[in-house]
Design a protein around this motif. Structure first.
Motif, PDB file in Angstrom:
ATOM      1  N   MET A 133       0.841  -1.203   0.000  1.00 36.24           N
ATOM      2  CA  MET A 133       0.000   0.000   0.000  1.00 36.24           C
ATOM      3  C   MET A 133       0.884   1.265   0.000  1.00 36.24           C
ATOM      4  SD  MET A 133      -3.171   0.753   2.558  1.00 36.24           S
ATOM      5  CE  MET A 133      -2.298   1.132   4.045  1.00 36.24           C
ATOM      6  N   MET A 134       1.987   1.207   0.775  1.00 33.06           N
ATOM      7  CA  MET A 134       2.900   2.360   0.834  1.00 33.06           C
ATOM      8  C   MET A 134       3.612   2.554  -0.500  1.00 33.06           C
ATOM      9  SD  MET A 134       3.599   4.691   2.980  1.00 33.06           S
ATOM     10  CE  MET A 134       3.916   6.001   1.813  1.00 33.06           C
ATOM     11  N   GLN A 135       4.019   1.443  -1.114  1.00 32.24           N
ATOM     12  CA  GLN A 135       4.700   1.526  -2.410  1.00 32.24           C
ATOM     13  C   GLN A 135       3.766   2.136  -3.470  1.00 32.24           C
ATOM     14  OE1 GLN A 135       8.040   0.750  -3.322  1.00 32.24           O
ATOM     15  NE2 GLN A 135       7.291   1.897  -5.105  1.00 32.24           N
ATOM     16  N   GLU A 136       2.507   1.700  -3.428  1.00 33.43           N
ATOM     17  CA  GLU A 136       1.555   2.229  -4.423  1.00 33.43           C
ATOM     18  C   GLU A 136       1.317   3.732  -4.224  1.00 33.43           C
ATOM     19  OE1 GLU A 136      -1.858  -0.367  -4.199  1.00 33.43           O
ATOM     20  OE2 GLU A 136      -0.713  -2.034  -5.054  1.00 33.43           O
ATOM     21  N   ALA A 137       1.288   4.152  -2.960  1.00 34.68           N
ATOM     22  CA  ALA A 137       1.124   5.594  -2.693  1.00 34.68           C
ATOM     23  C   ALA A 137       2.329   6.361  -3.240  1.00 34.68           C
ATOM     24  CB  ALA A 137       0.968   5.834  -1.191  1.00 34.68           C
ATOM     25  N   LEU A 138       3.523   5.812  -3.021  1.00 28.38           N
ATOM     26  CA  LEU A 138       4.740   6.470  -3.527  1.00 28.38           C
ATOM     27  C   LEU A 138       4.677   6.573  -5.057  1.00 28.38           C
ATOM     28  CD1 LEU A 138       7.596   7.547  -2.800  1.00 28.38           C
ATOM     29  CD2 LEU A 138       8.430   5.209  -2.964  1.00 28.38           C
ATOM     30  N   ASN A 139       4.226   5.517  -5.695  1.00 30.79           N
ATOM     31  CA  ASN A 139       4.109   5.531  -7.164  1.00 30.79           C
ATOM     32  C   ASN A 139       3.144   6.622  -7.626  1.00 30.79           C
ATOM     33  OD1 ASN A 139       5.700   3.295  -6.986  1.00 30.79           O
ATOM     34  ND2 ASN A 139       4.123   1.819  -7.594  1.00 30.79           N
ATOM     35  N   ARG A 140       2.016   6.746  -6.904  1.00 30.61           N
ATOM     36  CA  ARG A 140       1.001   7.726  -7.314  1.00 30.61           C
ATOM     37  C   ARG A 140       1.466   9.163  -7.123  1.00 30.61           C
ATOM     38  NH1 ARG A 140      -2.824   4.047  -5.397  1.00 30.61           N
ATOM     39  NH2 ARG A 140      -2.704   4.679  -3.217  1.00 30.61           N
ATOM     40  N   TRP A 141       2.197   9.398  -6.005  1.00 29.44           N
ATOM     41  CA  TRP A 141       2.477  10.790  -5.614  1.00 29.44           C
ATOM     42  C   TRP A 141       3.815  11.319  -6.118  1.00 29.44           C
ATOM     43  CZ3 TRP A 141      -0.975  14.016  -3.029  1.00 29.44           C
ATOM     44  CH2 TRP A 141      -2.180  13.414  -2.671  1.00 29.44           C
ATOM     45  N   TRP A 142       4.655  10.414  -6.700  1.00 33.24           N
ATOM     46  CA  TRP A 142       6.017  10.858  -7.041  1.00 33.24           C
ATOM     47  C   TRP A 142       6.006  12.030  -8.033  1.00 33.24           C
ATOM     48  CZ3 TRP A 142      10.372  10.624  -4.641  1.00 33.24           C
ATOM     49  CH2 TRP A 142      11.539  11.001  -5.299  1.00 33.24           C
ATOM     50  N   ALA A 143       5.258  11.895  -9.145  1.00 34.11           N
ATOM     51  CA  ALA A 143       5.291  12.960 -10.156  1.00 34.11           C
ATOM     52  C   ALA A 143       4.672  14.264  -9.622  1.00 34.11           C
ATOM     53  CB  ALA A 143       4.592  12.500 -11.435  1.00 34.11           C
ATOM     54  N   PRO A 144       3.465  14.210  -8.988  1.00 29.64           N
ATOM     55  CA  PRO A 144       2.940  15.462  -8.431  1.00 29.64           C
ATOM     56  C   PRO A 144       3.908  16.116  -7.433  1.00 29.64           C
ATOM     57  CG  PRO A 144       1.234  13.764  -8.422  1.00 29.64           C
ATOM     58  CD  PRO A 144       2.497  13.098  -8.873  1.00 29.64           C
ATOM     59  N   MET A 145       4.675  15.268  -6.729  1.00 32.10           N
ATOM     60  CA  MET A 145       5.638  15.819  -5.760  1.00 32.10           C
ATOM     61  C   MET A 145       6.777  16.554  -6.473  1.00 32.10           C
ATOM     62  SD  MET A 145       5.935  15.955  -2.481  1.00 32.10           S
ATOM     63  CE  MET A 145       7.005  17.326  -2.028  1.00 32.10           C
ATOM     64  N   GLN A 146       7.184  16.040  -7.634  1.00 31.63           N
ATOM     65  CA  GLN A 146       8.228  16.743  -8.392  1.00 31.63           C
ATOM     66  C   GLN A 146       7.679  18.062  -8.940  1.00 31.63           C
ATOM     67  OE1 GLN A 146      11.299  15.505  -7.971  1.00 31.63           O
ATOM     68  NE2 GLN A 146      10.015  14.113  -6.770  1.00 31.63           N
ATOM     69  N   HIS A 147       6.390  18.057  -9.302  1.00 34.16           N
ATOM     70  CA  HIS A 147       5.747  19.294  -9.788  1.00 34.16           C
ATOM     71  C   HIS A 147       5.631  20.344  -8.674  1.00 34.16           C
ATOM     72  CE1 HIS A 147       3.362  16.812 -13.017  1.00 34.16           C
ATOM     73  NE2 HIS A 147       4.494  17.268 -13.518  1.00 34.16           N
ATOM     74  N   PHE A 148       5.484  19.844  -7.447  1.00 36.72           N
ATOM     75  CA  PHE A 148       5.183  20.703  -6.285  1.00 36.72           C
ATOM     76  C   PHE A 148       6.165  21.895  -6.177  1.00 36.72           C
ATOM     77  CE2 PHE A 148       6.009  21.462  -1.692  1.00 36.72           C
ATOM     78  CZ  PHE A 148       4.732  21.691  -1.207  1.00 36.72           C
ATOM     79  N   PHE A 149       7.426  21.657  -6.559  1.00 38.48           N
ATOM     80  CA  PHE A 149       8.441  22.708  -6.374  1.00 38.48           C
ATOM     81  C   PHE A 149       8.408  23.758  -7.485  1.00 38.48           C
ATOM     82  CE2 PHE A 149       9.856  18.792  -4.333  1.00 38.48           C
ATOM     83  CZ  PHE A 149       9.957  19.240  -3.031  1.00 38.48           C
ATOM     84  N   GLY A 150       7.501  23.580  -8.436  1.00 42.50           N
ATOM     85  CA  GLY A 150       7.356  24.558  -9.517  1.00 42.50           C
ATOM     86  C   GLY A 150       8.139  24.158 -10.752  1.00 42.50           C
ATOM     87  N   PRO A 151       7.867  24.837 -11.882  1.00 43.03           N
ATOM     88  CA  PRO A 151       8.503  24.468 -13.145  1.00 43.03           C
ATOM     89  C   PRO A 151      10.022  24.689 -13.101  1.00 43.03           C
ATOM     90  CG  PRO A 151       7.309  26.544 -13.350  1.00 43.03           C
ATOM     91  CD  PRO A 151       6.970  25.995 -12.003  1.00 43.03           C
TER      92      PRO A 151
END
Ligand code: FAQ
Length: 328
Positions: free
Chosen positions: A199-217
């Motif tokens: 379950m934790m691995q799947e959450a990491l998979n889902r959130w990784w890209a939005p997390m990279q976006h979080f810091f801005g372009p």
């Protein structure tokens, strides 16, 4: 409230113009010396506008940011985690209050900020437009999103605008507790049963890209970084903030034996920089412009909250309630 509606009407009406060169030079010299700029000090229009934009977006992010985790308060595993999560979510809403107050010192009334949030005119952080399907999603937010917010805010708490930097100092102290809570929850899942780990691995998979976006372009296409860094509002560029977060948290994620869903992710020992696959910046643009998986739901919840709280504002402020938003 300092400034008030009239000041904001004047700011809105004014087209950006050439500033008085003597005043501008004095202002920039103060910033160069590391002095704080206070609400009653002279400041260029663009500095005021940029601060309103950024602080307002930050305030909206805190208030909308309370929603994905908020849905987990009643479902958090165990009484202690429910209590801790409830306190965390309350803190985030409190941060929004501090930040709206800081933005108000620049002349934009809170009602106008809420109006701009609900009409979609004002942005808020991309990341809160994704769904928190499982308890592991909530744990990811508490640990790694809070960690990203801390890297950004510790740097900017040394920034030039007094009310914002002081609010950030206080916010960072509270965010550090959130991060500890989130880390504790993630460790529990990552070292738990195979199902919890999955379950934790799947959450990491889902959130990784939005997390990279979080810091801005990336810096090379960021619209505001140059002027914000020149005036010490932003103390780290988007790329540097992202790099700092990767430096601090990739080793911790690896320590837990989780797999980061980017096979190109590695630290280049020569440059000292992390190399990674660029996340999809078209998706980022869609999400921050209103077309993400949960944008409509998030704004609808806020509209309902505003409508349901109207009687409280009316009871306290009487006829001074300016802002009336119909239920969607
Ligand atoms: N999401 O030129 P740049 C938290 C927009 S708080 C949405 O690089 P800038 C606490 C940007 O606004 C999280 N939009 O912009 C918590 C601009 O659009 P505009 C929020 C984004 O300002 C944790 C355009 O793209 N933190 O998480 C994003 O120089 C857990 C061009 O971008 C803050 O707001 C994005 N991620 O740098 C709560 C901190 N990135 O306005 C609950 C303060 C960029 O021209 C649970 N803000 N955009 O239409 C900042 O430090 C900066 O504003 C950045 C963006 C770094 C976010």
């Amino acid at each position: 409230m300092y400034g008030g509606g009239n000041t904001f009407e004047k700011i809105k009406a004014k087209a950006p113009h050439e500033e008085d060169p003597v005043l501008l030079a004095e202002f920039e010299a103060r910033i160069e010396r590391g002095e704080k700029i206070e609400p009653t000090d002279w400041m260029p229009d663009l500095y005021r506008r940029q601060l309103i934009r950024m602080i307002e977006q930050h305030a909206h992010s805190e208030i909308i940011g309370a929603l994905p985790e908020g849905t987990w308060i009643t479902r958090a595993p165990g009484f202690k985690r429910k209590l801790a999560l409830m306190a965390k979510v309350q803190d985030e809403v409190g941060h929004a209050q501090l930040l709206y107050s800081a933005a108000e010192t620049l002349g934009k009334p809170r009602e106008a900020m809420i109006d701009d949030l609900l009409s979609g005119k004002s942005k808020y952080s991309n990341i809160f437009n994704y769904p928190a399907y499982t308890w592991a999603d909530s744990a990811f937010i508490s640990w790694l999103v809070d960690a990203g917010a801390i890297v950004n805010q510790v740097a900017n708490s040394r920034g030039s605008y007094g009310p914002y930097s002081r609010a950030l100092e206080r916010i960072c102290i509270e965010e550090s507790f959130h991060l500890k809570f989130g880390h504790h929850c993630v460790i529990h899942l990552a070292t738990g049963t195979p199902a919890q780990r999955q379950m934790m691995q799947e959450a990491l998979n889902r959130w990784w890209a939005p997390m990279q976006h979080f810091f801005g372009p990336p810096d090379k296409i960021s619209a505001h970084t140059e002027i914000l860094m020149k005036w010490k509002v932003k103390m780290l560029s988007n790329d540097d903030t992202r790099q700092q977060w990767l430096d601090m948290y990739v080793p911790k994620i690896w320590e837990l034996g989780l797999t980061i869903p980017d096979e190109n992710l590695r630290k280049n020992e020569e440059t000292g920089k992390w190399e990674y696959t660029e996340p999809d910046w078209e998706e980022f643009k869609r999400v921050i412009n209103g077309d993400g998986p949960c944008n409509k739901e998030r704004i609808a919840v806020r509209k309902t909250a505003e409508a349901r709280g109207r009687w409280v504002r009316r009871a306290i402020l009487g006829n001074e309630v300016q802002y009336v938003q119909p239920l969607a």
